[in-house]
Design a protein around this motif. Sequence first.
Motif, PDB file in Angstrom:
ATOM      1  N   ALA A  18     -27.348 -34.614  16.798  1.00 48.31           N
ATOM      2  CA  ALA A  18     -27.958 -34.520  15.693  1.00 48.31           C
ATOM      3  C   ALA A  18     -28.901 -35.796  15.937  1.00 48.31           C
ATOM      4  CB  ALA A  18     -27.323 -34.615  14.450  1.00 48.31           C
ATOM      5  N   LEU A  19     -30.331 -35.607  15.165  1.00 50.60           N
ATOM      6  CA  LEU A  19     -31.031 -36.905  14.956  1.00 50.60           C
ATOM      7  C   LEU A  19     -31.213 -36.895  13.021  1.00 50.60           C
ATOM      8  CD1 LEU A  19     -33.324 -35.942  17.663  1.00 50.60           C
ATOM      9  CD2 LEU A  19     -32.284 -37.921  17.101  1.00 50.60           C
ATOM     10  N   SER A  20     -30.860 -38.877  12.985  1.00 50.67           N
ATOM     11  CA  SER A  20     -31.478 -38.852  12.059  1.00 50.67           C
ATOM     12  C   SER A  20     -32.964 -39.703  11.861  1.00 50.67           C
ATOM     13  CB  SER A  20     -30.666 -39.394  11.212  1.00 50.67           C
ATOM     14  OG  SER A  20     -31.012 -40.165   9.699  1.00 50.67           O
ATOM     15  N   GLU A  21     -33.941 -39.230  11.029  1.00 50.90           N
ATOM     16  CA  GLU A  21     -35.117 -40.291  10.810  1.00 50.90           C
ATOM     17  C   GLU A  21     -34.765 -40.787   9.438  1.00 50.90           C
ATOM     18  OE1 GLU A  21     -36.993 -39.763  13.198  1.00 50.90           O
ATOM     19  OE2 GLU A  21     -35.885 -37.622  13.758  1.00 50.90           O
ATOM     20  N   ASN A  22     -33.690 -40.666   8.922  1.00 46.09           N
ATOM     21  CA  ASN A  22     -33.763 -41.889   7.501  1.00 46.09           C
ATOM     22  C   ASN A  22     -32.484 -42.892   8.016  1.00 46.09           C
ATOM     23  OD1 ASN A  22     -31.975 -40.309   7.278  1.00 46.09           O
ATOM     24  ND2 ASN A  22     -33.381 -39.934   4.946  1.00 46.09           N
ATOM     25  N   SER A  23     -32.406 -43.464   9.271  1.00 43.53           N
ATOM     26  CA  SER A  23     -31.208 -44.971   9.704  1.00 43.53           C
ATOM     27  C   SER A  23     -29.880 -43.945   9.449  1.00 43.53           C
ATOM     28  CB  SER A  23     -32.235 -45.866   9.012  1.00 43.53           C
ATOM     29  OG  SER A  23     -32.846 -46.269   9.116  1.00 43.53           O
ATOM     30  N   GLY A  24     -29.716 -43.493   9.688  1.00 42.53           N
ATOM     31  CA  GLY A  24     -28.350 -42.651   8.801  1.00 42.53           C
ATOM     32  C   GLY A  24     -27.948 -41.824   7.651  1.00 42.53           C
ATOM     33  N   VAL A  25     -28.803 -42.029   6.861  1.00 48.54           N
ATOM     34  CA  VAL A  25     -28.684 -41.630   5.401  1.00 48.54           C
ATOM     35  C   VAL A  25     -28.665 -40.337   5.680  1.00 48.54           C
ATOM     36  CG1 VAL A  25     -29.285 -40.701   2.923  1.00 48.54           C
ATOM     37  CG2 VAL A  25     -29.918 -43.334   4.550  1.00 48.54           C
ATOM     38  N   CYS A  26     -28.760 -38.885   6.513  1.00 46.98           N
ATOM     39  CA  CYS A  26     -29.096 -37.644   6.410  1.00 46.98           C
ATOM     40  C   CYS A  26     -29.507 -37.403   8.066  1.00 46.98           C
ATOM     41  CB  CYS A  26     -29.041 -36.985   5.397  1.00 46.98           C
ATOM     42  SG  CYS A  26     -31.365 -36.734   5.054  1.00 46.98           S
TER      43      CYS A  26
END
Length: 408
Positions: free
Chosen positions: A259-267
């Motif tokens: 999976a990838l997060s574009e908001n530094s791991g928030v979701c």
Amino acid sequence: MGNAPSKADCGDEPPKTTLFEKEPDGITYRIPALIYLVHSSTFLAFAEKRSSSRDSDAKLIVMRRGVQNADGSVQWLSSEELSTACLPLHRTMNPCPVFEKNTSTLFLFFVCILGHTTEHRQIITGKNKTRLCYVSSGDDGRTWSEAKDLTESVIGQDIGKWATFAVGPGHGVQLENGRLIIPAYAYYIPYRCFSFPVPHTVCPRALTIYSADFGKTWHIGKMLRKKSCECEMAEIIDHEGRSHLYCNARNFGGHRREALSENSGVCFDKPRTARELVEQPRGCQGSVVGFPAPEFIPCEDAENKACDTLSPDTQTWLLFMHPTSKRTRRDMGVYLNRSPLHSRGWDRPRILHCGPSGYSDLAYDPDKDQFSCLMECGKISELEQIAFVSFTLKDVMQTNRKNNNKMC
């Protein structure tokens, strides 16, 4: 499907240094974690010390310090027990270190479980007996603080929806924006009946525990929307300088979860099945590390068009480590991904150990442009020892050239 190695791949294994070895009285060392401190050229290797191989017989965390010499060799000191990394009447499990560069603080996260309570019992009863804790060090692990219990302040009321949880195991990561990331997973309870979880509905989901203020306060991110268990994470920087947090998680059914997060791991958005990364039927922990994509890769055959594929499409490449057999935990390998934002970028693995293999953890030394790892391995069982191995990107790429004819 899956990039499983052929029998010919099990040939030239790199030399190993045994750091932790099963003792005659049954004491077993499991669940390795490794961190390299660049500023002091120091490795810290962590593991659980258990009275037997069972999870319920874990006791405490042990550590070995390794000082890297100018020639690349590592001088290891004797093992020491981390006496402060514990809570009364609890056992300590799942070491997960991360280094905060701005304050030069080393954090070691772990979980503490009450007595001999098993993971299975927590799942079937829905009664969580696990605590989220860390210790910290300002002198590269020579001394450690007392344990800090974050369960109430970080997880809070969500603990009632988690049958159990854990961090890592393996290393955390600090992003370019300074955020600290601790990979974690929780067994989420979607439904209860008379206070007990509805049978067969509880399943693991990966998530982050993160800090945006250099470790002063911590928070939990949102869970992946698909089944995903023990995980590690790495930051990918694209050509525009944007950050993407990559998650690689233990899964069931033959392949890993990504999976990838574009908001530094928030979701994390749209978890996917990693078809080129095999997973054993019951799954196994794996390790991932990001590193700068090489600016130039020499090509021995100028007419070989495969050389064109070596131009990186991100500033970061990934290396993933995991047993490569589809059926059982054996033949530890490392996979290279030169296009980490794509789902099909993994090459065939370079085998580091032929035979029983289990949990592992990777570390990267940017000064020497070298990788190191800890891995559970042995001749008859993967529980015989935890070994240290070092290798280079060239080692991995030569293996792929020889086995897959993808590189030149």
